[in-house]
Enzyme design. Structure first.
Site: not given
Ligand code: NAD
Length: 349
Positions: A65, A236
Site C-alpha cells: 500500500e 485492516d
C-alpha cells in the site's frame, strides 16, 4: 553532532539502526506520549489535510500500500506491506518506509525506515483514541495477538492511558512468551493467558491485533461485556476482520477516515450507512465519545496517512542536532538546473 544538511540535495536518511538509537535516546514511553500528542494535534486540524483512501495492491498472500497526504506545507507518504504468511518464513508481516517533502519545492526533507515507526505510531494512535473513549480509570487491558505490534501497544496504553495490567493471549504460546519476556521490568503487571476469554477477564480495554488474511472471529459476541473499549487493530484489509458482526451491532463505532475504513475495517461487515463517528470529531469536541459506563466503544482502526504524516514530521524534528541520520545523495543537483546532461557528462572518468 552534525546539523541537518544545508545542501538541499542531501536528504536526511533515518535507517533502522538510527531509529532504534533515537527511540532509546528519547525513551520509548516519552516518545509514545510525544507521538500521541503530535497525532492528536493533527487530528484537531483534520480539515486542512488532503485525504484519500490508501492505494492498495492486493495479491493472494498480502497487500502493498501507498499512503499519501499533505497539509499544503508538507507532503508525506508511506510504503507499507501486510503479509500474514511472512512470519512462518522468518519475515515481518508488516514493513514500511516513508518520505516527507516540502510542498513549495517538491524536494524531499526526510527518508526514513517506518517499520518501527509504524508500530510506534499505531500504538500511539490507539492509546490516543482510548484516552477519549475508554472507561474512566481503566487499568487492565487484554492484548490478543502477541506479534510484532503487541509490546508497543501495551507500552503506549501504559504511557498515555495509565494502564497497569496487561493480559496476553496468542494462539501461538511462543508469541505470548516473547511478549511477556519483553514486557518484564517495564512497570506493568503482565499476565499470560491460555485463551481470549481468560485474557479478557477483568479487562476494561480489549486490543485485538492478530494477522490473518481472512474474516477471522477473534472475539464472539458472548465474550464482550458492557462498558468495555475495544481497540481493533488487526482487521485492516478487504476480507480481513477480527470481530463477530454482532459485537459491531452492540457497539458505538469510531473510525479514522470513513472512505478507507468502509473498505478495510471491521465495518465492511455492516450495511452501508451504519452509523459511525469520526475520531477527529470527538477530539475536536464536535461529537461525543463515551457517553456512559455501560456503552461498548469500538475503535475500528485501519491506520490512516495523517498518523504517518505526524510521525514523519515528529522524526524530522527529533533528529535535528543529533547523529541519528545520514546524508543521502538522493537528488541530482547540477550547478545549472537545466544542465542535467552536462552534469552526467562531467562525471565521466
Ligand atoms: P504479527 O504477524 O507479528 O502478529 C500477529 C499475531 O497474531 C501472531 O503472533 C499470531 O500468532 C496471532 N494470531 C493469529 N490469529 C490469532 C487468533 N485467532 N487468536 C490470537 N492470536 C492470533 O503481526 P503484527 O505486525 O503484530 O500485526 C498484527 C496485525 O495488525 C496485522 O493484521 C497488521 O496488518 C495489523 N496492523 C494494523 C495497523 C493499524 O494501523 N491498524 C498497523 C500495523 C499493523
Amino acid at each position: 553532532m552534525p546539523p541537518l544538511p544545508s545542501n538541499l540535495a542531501m536528504v536526511p536518511f533515518v535507517s533502522v539502526e538510527h531509529m532504534m538509537g533515537l527511540v532509546h535516546h528519547i525513551g520509548i514511553e516519552r516518545l509514545l506520549q510525544d507521538l500521541a500528542a503530535e497525532i492528536e494535534s493533527d487530528f484537531k486540524r483534520w480539515e486542512s489535510f488532503d485525504k484519500t483512501p490508501r492505494v492498495a495492491s492486493h495479491s493472494p498472500v498480502g497487500v502493498i500500500e501507498l499512503m499519501p497526504t499533505s497539509d499544503g506545507e508538507m507532503y508525506g507518504f508511506k510504503y507499507v506491506n501486510g503479509h500474514p504468511k511472512n512470519t512462518k518464513e522468518g519475515l515481518q508481516t508488516v514493513t514500511a518506509f516513508g518520505l516527507l517533502s516540502d510542498v513549495d519545492t517538491g524536494y524531499p526533507k526526510l527518508l526514513t525506515e517506518m517499520t518501527l515507526l509504524t508500530a510506534l505510531r499505531t500504538a500511539a494512535t490507539s492509546a490516543m483514541a482510548a484516552k477519549h473513549l475508554a472507561p474512566e480509570g481503566a487499568n487492565c487491558m487484554a492484548m490478543i495477538g502477541n506479534g510484532a505490534q503487541a509490546e508497543f501497544q501495551c507500552l503506549a496504553f501504559k504511557a498515555v492511558c495509565g494502564i497497569g495490567t496487561v493480559r496476553l493471549y496468542d494462539i501461538d504460546p511462543v508469541a505470548t512468551e516473547k511478549a511477556a519476556r519483553n514486557l518484564a521490568d517495564r512497570g506493568l503487571t503482565v499476565v499470560s493467558c491460555k485463551s481470549s476469554e481468560e485474557a479478557m477477564e477483568g479487562a476494561e480495554i480489549i486490543t485485538t491485533c492478530t494477522a490473518d488474511k481472512q474474516y477471522a472471529t477473534i472475539l464472539t459476541d458472548n465474550m464482550v461485556g458492557p462498558g468495555v473499549h475495544i481497540n481493533a487493530i488487526g482487521g485492516d484489509c478487504p476480507g480481513k476482520t477480527e470481530l463477530h458482526r454482532d459485537i459491531l451491532l452492540r457497539s458505538d463505532i469510531f473510525v479514522e477516515y470513513p472512505p478507507q475504513t468502509l473498505i478495510e475495517g471491521e465495518i465492511q461487515q455492516l450495511e452501508k450507512g451504519h452509523p459511525t463517528t469520526e475520531l477527529w470529531q470527538v477530539i475536536t469536541g464536535r461529537q461525543e465519545g463515551r457517553k456512559d459506563a455501560r456503552q461498548i466503544t469500538l475503535f475500528d482502526s485501519v491506520g490512516f496517512a495523517i498518523e504517518d504524516f505526524s510521525a514523519l514530521r515528529y522524526i524530522h524534528r527529533a533528529i535535528q542536532g543529533t547523529g541519528f541520520y545520514a546524508d543521502l545523495d538522493l537528488l541530482a543537483d547540477p550547478d545549472d538546473p537545466r544542465d542535467l546532461f552536462g552534469m552526467l557528462t562531467r562525471a565521466k572518468g
